[in-house]
Design a protein around this motif. Sequence first.
Motif, PDB file in Angstrom:
ATOM      1  N   VAL A 198       0.726  27.667   7.567  1.00 19.34           N
ATOM      2  CA  VAL A 198       2.301  27.853   7.530  1.00 19.34           C
ATOM      3  C   VAL A 198       2.919  26.486   7.270  1.00 19.34           C
ATOM      4  N   SER A 199       2.469  25.762   8.069  1.00 17.99           N
ATOM      5  CA  SER A 199       3.043  24.323   7.974  1.00 17.99           C
ATOM      6  C   SER A 199       2.934  23.534   6.788  1.00 17.99           C
ATOM      7  N   GLY A 200       1.634  23.715   5.996  1.00 20.63           N
ATOM      8  CA  GLY A 200       1.463  23.195   4.641  1.00 20.63           C
ATOM      9  C   GLY A 200       2.012  24.156   3.614  1.00 20.63           C
ATOM     10  N   ALA A 201       2.372  25.257   3.635  1.00 17.87           N
ATOM     11  CA  ALA A 201       2.913  25.995   2.699  1.00 17.87           C
ATOM     12  C   ALA A 201       4.645  25.887   2.814  1.00 17.87           C
ATOM     13  N   ALA A 202       5.108  25.535   4.138  1.00 16.68           N
ATOM     14  CA  ALA A 202       6.450  25.063   4.257  1.00 16.68           C
ATOM     15  C   ALA A 202       6.984  23.856   3.713  1.00 16.68           C
ATOM     16  N   LEU A 203       5.710  23.102   3.479  1.00 17.68           N
ATOM     17  CA  LEU A 203       6.358  21.746   2.864  1.00 17.68           C
ATOM     18  C   LEU A 203       6.303  21.803   1.330  1.00 17.68           C
ATOM     19  N   VAL A 204       5.660  22.521   0.683  1.00 20.27           N
ATOM     20  CA  VAL A 204       5.940  22.651  -0.670  1.00 20.27           C
ATOM     21  C   VAL A 204       7.482  22.842  -1.348  1.00 20.27           C
ATOM     22  N   PRO A 205       8.244  23.761  -0.579  1.00 20.77           N
ATOM     23  CA  PRO A 205       9.647  23.697  -1.026  1.00 20.77           C
ATOM     24  C   PRO A 205      10.401  22.282  -0.493  1.00 20.77           C
ATOM     25  N   TRP A 206       9.886  22.038   0.423  1.00 19.21           N
ATOM     26  CA  TRP A 206      10.497  20.722   1.053  1.00 19.21           C
ATOM     27  C   TRP A 206      10.219  19.561  -0.070  1.00 19.21           C
ATOM     28  N   LEU A 207       9.109  19.664  -0.479  1.00 19.28           N
ATOM     29  CA  LEU A 207       8.687  18.418  -1.577  1.00 19.28           C
ATOM     30  C   LEU A 207       9.789  18.362  -2.622  1.00 19.28           C
ATOM     31  N   TYR A 208      10.067  19.661  -3.222  1.00 18.40           N
ATOM     32  CA  TYR A 208      10.982  19.914  -4.159  1.00 18.40           C
ATOM     33  C   TYR A 208      12.713  19.292  -3.730  1.00 18.40           C
ATOM     34  N   VAL A 209      12.790  19.612  -2.624  1.00 14.10           N
ATOM     35  CA  VAL A 209      14.171  19.194  -1.959  1.00 14.10           C
ATOM     36  C   VAL A 209      14.163  17.424  -2.200  1.00 14.10           C
ATOM     37  N   LEU A 210      13.027  17.100  -1.641  1.00 14.72           N
ATOM     38  CA  LEU A 210      13.040  15.596  -1.755  1.00 14.72           C
ATOM     39  C   LEU A 210      13.014  14.767  -2.901  1.00 14.72           C
ATOM     40  N   ALA A 211      12.187  15.559  -3.811  1.00 16.95           N
ATOM     41  CA  ALA A 211      12.286  15.136  -5.215  1.00 16.95           C
ATOM     42  C   ALA A 211      13.592  15.217  -6.110  1.00 16.95           C
ATOM     43  N   ARG A 212      14.373  16.026  -5.615  1.00 19.64           N
ATOM     44  CA  ARG A 212      15.674  16.135  -6.121  1.00 19.64           C
ATOM     45  C   ARG A 212      16.825  15.459  -5.717  1.00 19.64           C
ATOM     46  N   THR A 213      16.664  15.084  -4.236  1.00 19.98           N
ATOM     47  CA  THR A 213      17.570  14.465  -3.601  1.00 19.98           C
ATOM     48  C   THR A 213      17.522  13.314  -3.261  1.00 19.98           C
ATOM     49  N   LEU A 214      16.432  12.493  -3.165  1.00 13.69           N
ATOM     50  CA  LEU A 214      15.996  11.167  -2.631  1.00 13.69           C
ATOM     51  C   LEU A 214      16.364  10.180  -3.750  1.00 13.69           C
ATOM     52  N   PRO A 215      17.013   8.854  -3.476  1.00 17.08           N
ATOM     53  CA  PRO A 215      17.118   8.065  -4.735  1.00 17.08           C
ATOM     54  C   PRO A 215      16.094   7.487  -5.148  1.00 17.08           C
ATOM     55  N   SER A 216      16.019   6.873  -6.488  1.00 12.52           N
ATOM     56  CA  SER A 216      14.899   6.290  -6.971  1.00 12.52           C
ATOM     57  C   SER A 216      14.659   4.884  -6.276  1.00 12.52           C
ATOM     58  N   THR A 217      15.653   4.123  -5.726  1.00 14.31           N
ATOM     59  CA  THR A 217      15.674   2.849  -5.353  1.00 14.31           C
ATOM     60  C   THR A 217      16.245   3.032  -3.756  1.00 14.31           C
ATOM     61  N   ALA A 218      15.668   2.022  -2.828  1.00 13.17           N
ATOM     62  CA  ALA A 218      16.383   1.765  -1.572  1.00 13.17           C
ATOM     63  C   ALA A 218      16.259   0.576  -1.045  1.00 13.17           C
ATOM     64  N   ARG A 219      17.232   0.114  -0.377  1.00 11.69           N
ATOM     65  CA  ARG A 219      17.114  -1.191   0.306  1.00 11.69           C
ATOM     66  C   ARG A 219      16.598  -0.945   1.861  1.00 11.69           C
ATOM     67  N   VAL A 220      15.696  -1.589   2.099  1.00  6.41           N
ATOM     68  CA  VAL A 220      14.891  -1.235   3.225  1.00  6.41           C
ATOM     69  C   VAL A 220      14.981  -2.331   4.218  1.00  6.41           C
ATOM     70  N   GLY A 221      15.316  -2.407   5.646  1.00  9.25           N
ATOM     71  CA  GLY A 221      15.188  -3.435   6.560  1.00  9.25           C
ATOM     72  C   GLY A 221      13.798  -3.147   6.914  1.00  9.25           C
ATOM     73  N   HIS A 222      13.337  -4.367   7.533  1.00 11.20           N
ATOM     74  CA  HIS A 222      12.032  -4.665   8.224  1.00 11.20           C
ATOM     75  C   HIS A 222      11.033  -4.121   7.329  1.00 11.20           C
ATOM     76  N   TRP A 223      11.031  -4.672   6.050  1.00 13.22           N
ATOM     77  CA  TRP A 223      10.147  -4.214   5.168  1.00 13.22           C
ATOM     78  C   TRP A 223       8.913  -4.912   5.346  1.00 13.22           C
ATOM     79  N   ASN A 224       9.059  -6.210   5.847  1.00 10.76           N
ATOM     80  CA  ASN A 224       7.810  -7.084   6.236  1.00 10.76           C
ATOM     81  C   ASN A 224       6.961  -6.324   7.263  1.00 10.76           C
ATOM     82  N   VAL A 225       7.781  -6.020   8.279  1.00  9.41           N
ATOM     83  CA  VAL A 225       7.236  -5.284   9.732  1.00  9.41           C
ATOM     84  C   VAL A 225       6.330  -4.292   9.238  1.00  9.41           C
TER      85      VAL A 225
END
Length: 167
Positions: free
Chosen positions: A40-67
């Motif tokens: 059930v958990s694996g199947a629930a991730l499939v639609p979530w992957l679609y949401v992430l692909a559509r809404t996450l920005p392609s670039t991001a500024r990240v703090g603590h990248w080195n850490v």
Amino acid sequence: MTTLFAPTPTAAPATGPGTSRRTRLTLARRLVRPESVLLVSGAALVPWLYVLARTLPSTARVGHWNVAWVGLDALEALGLLSTAALRRRGDDRHRLTAAATGALLVVDAWFDTVTAAPGGELAAAVAMALCAELPLAAVCAALALGRERRTVRDDRPLTPGMRPTRR
């Protein structure tokens, strides 16, 4: 723990007011199988992957990248060292550390290549992935999935007064 993997009974015991809390918990453990939760958990991730692909920005500024990268590489080093130490001692738990370390190495190769800038940085990331991280991950996978180590004691009983020898 054995109740989690026990076969599901064909006729469920009564769960009325007279049953104990322990009986109800045992029944719940038998009905909620780990395989079902994972499925059930694996199947629930499939639609979530679609949401992430559509809404996450392609670039991001990240703090603590080195850490983040030092932490990942430190976990890989710890995994490699602990796998080697456990295997050298003949401890079959090396399979667990090998599996985890192999997964970390694949993740490292993936993120190195997809976060690298085009050009020399990407070429270096691909070279590291192909020449170091993925081959080490393959070694870890082979160790995790391999047969149990055989020792002299497994082959034949020792005669008193004789030293074990390797073949």
